[in-house]
Enzyme design. Structure first.
Site, short mmCIF file in Angstrom:
data_model
loop_
_atom_site.label_atom_id
_atom_site.label_comp_id
_atom_site.label_asym_id
_atom_site.label_seq_id
_atom_site.Cartn_x
_atom_site.Cartn_y
_atom_site.Cartn_z
N ASP A 148 0.82 -1.20 0.00
CA ASP A 148 0.00 0.00 0.00
C ASP A 148 0.86 1.26 0.00
O ASP A 148 0.43 2.32 0.41
CB ASP A 148 -1.00 -0.01 1.17
CG ASP A 148 -0.33 -0.23 2.50
OD1 ASP A 148 0.89 -0.45 2.51
OD2 ASP A 148 -1.02 -0.18 3.52
N LYS A 206 5.56 9.38 16.89
CA LYS A 206 4.86 10.67 17.01
C LYS A 206 5.58 11.65 17.94
O LYS A 206 5.07 11.99 19.02
CB LYS A 206 3.42 10.44 17.48
CG LYS A 206 2.62 9.59 16.50
CD LYS A 206 1.15 9.58 16.81
CE LYS A 206 0.35 8.88 15.73
NZ LYS A 206 0.75 7.50 15.45
N ASP A 230 1.58 6.99 1.81
CA ASP A 230 0.89 5.80 2.30
C ASP A 230 -0.50 5.78 1.67
O ASP A 230 -1.22 6.78 1.69
CB ASP A 230 0.75 5.89 3.83
CG ASP A 230 0.19 4.62 4.43
OD1 ASP A 230 -0.51 3.88 3.70
OD2 ASP A 230 0.44 4.36 5.60
#
Lengths: 439, 347
Positions: B74, B127, B183
């Site tokens: 993907d 993150k 993505d």
């Protein structure tokens, strides 16, 4: 009033017709379309709304004279009456102007001399804002069979919808009207008033005179002792925007209920279509119903069915339609309209001088005069459920217009989508819009 | 992908799948012959995470001592396999992951290099609140077979378990991806990724793109499979991919969309920001927009409007859909990826 006058038999009976058209201030719910054309002259199925009334009247052989009663300026109906006199040579058509709003019964009474001239036995009263098959000959037959003083056209609606209309309680066998009440708060009957009547001249004028006398003797509020009625009678006065409230006498509120006591008041129940043409959006369903009626009667006016014409479709002879465009069902295309290649139009009215560019799609909409719809644009309303008498729908919990309406000289950009909108005249829509009134 | 891999000297391709391998078999057999590679399927009986499938395919991956590529299907990117293999060989350590620069690193897992070194990775920070770097894992790796020894045959995450372990031994390097990365696990990103891919083709003046001289091309970046049929008076572009055996009718407007193989868009339809699934049909005068995704074999009836709808495979839509009324499965990625070329490749 209860004395039944002796009358001649049917073949010699003479009849007149009155079409009630109201006036400009009444057309507010028909905005934005009524801003440019008075509602009775708005085209549905290729003809003004009032033309459909006239066509039905012309089918009653005993009618020679038609009065159009309203408080529009005389000039408004001049051309229409001129054209109609040519189209219906057996009818004399006259416009009678009320200088103040007198109410539906008050207007009739005001013009009683004109109506009574030549001593007609009876006369029809048609509200111009209804769309139906106007089965006037059936009403006349019932009138004669029952030796009636008044016949009202009724239709069945859902129990939920009934309280928005005048409700009729009738004897199912004799079809006698036992009780009449306008917009009741509780459920009384699902047989409602279609706004089409046949009155004996001997009966109706004394009845209106009584109502006027009662009004003068006793101000209206005292004649309605119950608190429920008090409120509705108050409203009735409030929406009279012109004239002195006391002079306004309405058939529905002030006369029909009394007639129901007369024993000579009957209802003809139509199983045919019936719709009120109240809001601008209701013109789409009226258009559909009149087109279907024209199709069933084999009208030559309609476009012949083909791969790209789904009947019924009305196309004005001066309109230009690309052969790859697919139209219908229930579409009316006005004079000088230009429809491009690969356009799709369904359940819509396109008014004169409008251009629809290639590959655009128009569903459940009214496109105002001289508008332009761009290539691959989509102008779309939402169908209301079959048999619904409402022109709004609930979308995401909010009440919105079901039919999309573009006023005069609007523009929709290429590839733009307009959904469930009312667009006032002269607007350019360059971005997608939904569920809005565009001012 | 298969093409790029073969060009980089790859001899065996393993597809790790848990979804509809039968459909993929047919699609991929032709690539075997075309590019002279062996393609095998490794079917997971239960989902094994991102590392487990590697262990499952150990026999093929570790049959000699040469390194193997790992690709997340993907992810669309410029596939720099040759350069990657060369770089990997040069540093000689266990693994190389391709990283890409992002504008907002706080949304991703960020790669932190060892002090004073340009490629050896020190750690990953998920993150990050404060800026520690702007390079993130692009989902494309080259690994030595020895890495397989670090993986157990159970559901395992290569990102969260395997890579930190290799890092700890100082054996993991990063390789900067020039160009683009995106993505495509989400339909919105997939469309954006397609746009990027098409832009990159345009930049390289790729012959794959349909030339502007075609009357229907509008704004460029249009990639049309030679087996697709395009009707008259269409306006297509910018950023449209049309797959094999697609039929586009007359007067169709397409922009920022992907039409997967065998799909059909009928006359006068208007399609924007939409993925039309394999063998799906879009009706005449239908309008699809705002990240609408049609699964396999979906039918949109004539004149229907779909606004941001995700439609499950084999469904027929006859009334307007406004909003996400028909949800797809939670992870649409496997459904989407065959769009590009090949799903889930491990080698």
């Amino acid at each position: 009033m209860l004395n039944v006058p002796s009358r001649q038999k049917s073949s010699h009976m003479s009849t007149k017709a009155v079409i009630l058209v109201g006036g400009p201030s009444r057309g507010t719910r028909f905005r934005p379309l009524s801003m440019d054309v008075p509602k009775p002259l708005f085209d549905v199925a290729g003809h003004p709304i009032i033309w459909h009334c006239l066509t039905a009247i012309a089918k009653v052989p005993s009618i020679k004279e038609v009065f159009v009663v309203g408080y529009y300026d005389e000039s408004v109906f001049r051309d229409f009456i001129k054209d109609s006199t040519r189209e219906f040579p057996n009818l004399s058509i006259k416009y009678l102007r009320e200088y103040q709003a007198l109410g539906t019964a008050g207007g009739l009474y005001h013009f009683r001399d004109a109506i009574l001239k030549g001593k007609p036995d009876n006369f029809f009263v048609l509200n111009a804002d209804v769309c139906c098959s106007f089965p006037l000959n059936d009403m006349l037959k019932l009138y004669e069979d029952k030796n009636a003083e008044a016949v009202i056209l009724g239709t069945r609606v859902s129990n939920d919808a009934a309280s928005n209309f005048g409700c009729i309680v009738s004897d199912t066998h004799t079809r006698q009207v036992l009780h009449y009440v306008e917009k009741p708060e509780s459920h009384i009957s699902n047989l409602i008033n279609c706004g089409v009547y046949l009155f004996s001249t001997d009966c109706i004028f004394p009845s209106i005179r009584n109502a006027i006398k009662r009004r003068t003797d006793r101000p209206r509020l005292f004649s309605y002792p119950s608190s429920d009625n008090l409120e509705s009678s108050f409203y009735a006065q409030e929406d009279d925007d012109e004239g002195k409230a006391n002079e306004v006498i309405r058939l529905e509120q002030d006369i029909l209920s009394d007639l129901a006591d007369s024993k000579q008041f009957f209802v003809h129940e139509t199983k045919d279509f019936w719709r009120q043409i109240k809001t601008a959006g209701s013109a789409v369903s009226a258009n559909a119903l009149y087109l279907q009626k024209a199709m069933q009667s084999g009208s030559k006016e309609l476009a012949p069915t083909s791969a790209n014409i789904v009947s019924p479709v009305f196309i004005h002879p001066t309109a230009t339609i690309d052969p790859t465009a697919k139209l219908g069902p229930n579409v009316s295309i006005g004079p000088r309209v230009v429809i491009g290649a690969g356009v799709r139009i369904k359940e819509s009215i396109v008014l004169e001088d409008t251009e629809i560019r290639h590959d655009a799609c128009i569903l459940y909409s009214i496109i105002g005069w001289n508008s332009r719809v761009g290539a691959w644009a989509r102008v779309e309303g939402t169908p209301t459920p079959a048999g619904s008498h409402s022109t709004s729908i609930i979308k995401n919990g909010v009440k919105v217009q079901s039919i999309t309406i573009l006023g005069k000289e609007c523009g929709v950009g290429d590839e733009v989508r307009v959904q469930n909108c009312i667009c006032l005249p002269f607007k350019e829509l360059k971005r997608d819009v939904a569920n809005e009134v565009i001012m | 992908m298969a093409k790029s891999l073969a060009a980089a000297g790859v001899t065996d391709i393993v597809l790790a799948v848990n979804y509809r391998p039968d459909i993929m078999v047919a699609a991929l057999k032709k690539y075997e012959e075309q590019y002279n590679v062996r393609i095998e399927f490794s079917v997971e009986a239960e989902p094994l995470g991102t590392a487990g499938p590697l262990k499952l395919a150990e026999k093929i991956l570790a049959k000699d001592n040469t390194p193997f590529f790992v690709l997340n299907s993907d992810v669309i990117c410029d596939y720099p396999f040759k350069q990657l293999a060369a770089f990997h060989k040069q540093h000689g350590d266990e693994g190389t992951i391709v990283v890409t620069k992002v504008e907002e690193p706080s949304k991703y897992g960020v790669v932190v290099h060892k002090p004073g070194q340009t490629s050896r990775i020190d750690r990953f920070v998920e993150k990050p609140v404060e800026f520690v770097g702007n390079r993130i894992n692009a989902g494309l790796y080259i690994l030595n077979p020895s890495v397989l020894d670090r993986i157990e045959l159970r559901p395992t995450s290569i990102e969260q378990e395997t890579f930190p372990a290799i890092c700890a031994d100082g054996q993991l390097h990063s390789f900067d991806l020039e160009g683009f990365w995106m993505d495509v696990g989400q339909p919105k990103d997939f469309l954006a990724g397609t746009c990027l891919y098409l832009s990159s083709l345009a930049k390289r003046n790729s012959k794959l793109l349909t030339p502007h001289s075609e009357s229907y091309v509008h704004g460029g970046n249009v990639l049309i499979d030679p087996t697709a049929k395009i009707g008259k008076n269409c306006r297509i572009g910018p950023n449209v991919t049309i797959g094999p055996n697609v039929i586009v009718g007359d007067g169709v407007r397409l922009q920022r969309s992907v039409l997967l193989s065998g799909s059909k868009v009928k006359d006068h339809a208007w399609v924007k920001s939409t993925i039309v699934g394999w063998n799906s049909t879009v009706g005449r005068w239908a309008r699809l927009e705002n990240v609408t995704v049609l699964g396999d074999d979906v039918t949109i009836a004539d004149e229907v409007y779909v606004n941001g709808g995700a439609v499950l495979p084999h469904k027929t839509i006859k009334a307007n859909v406004d909003g996400k009324l028909i949800p797809l499965s939670p992870r649409p990625a496997p459904v989407l990826t065959a769009a590009v070329e090949v799903p889930a490749i491990i080698m």
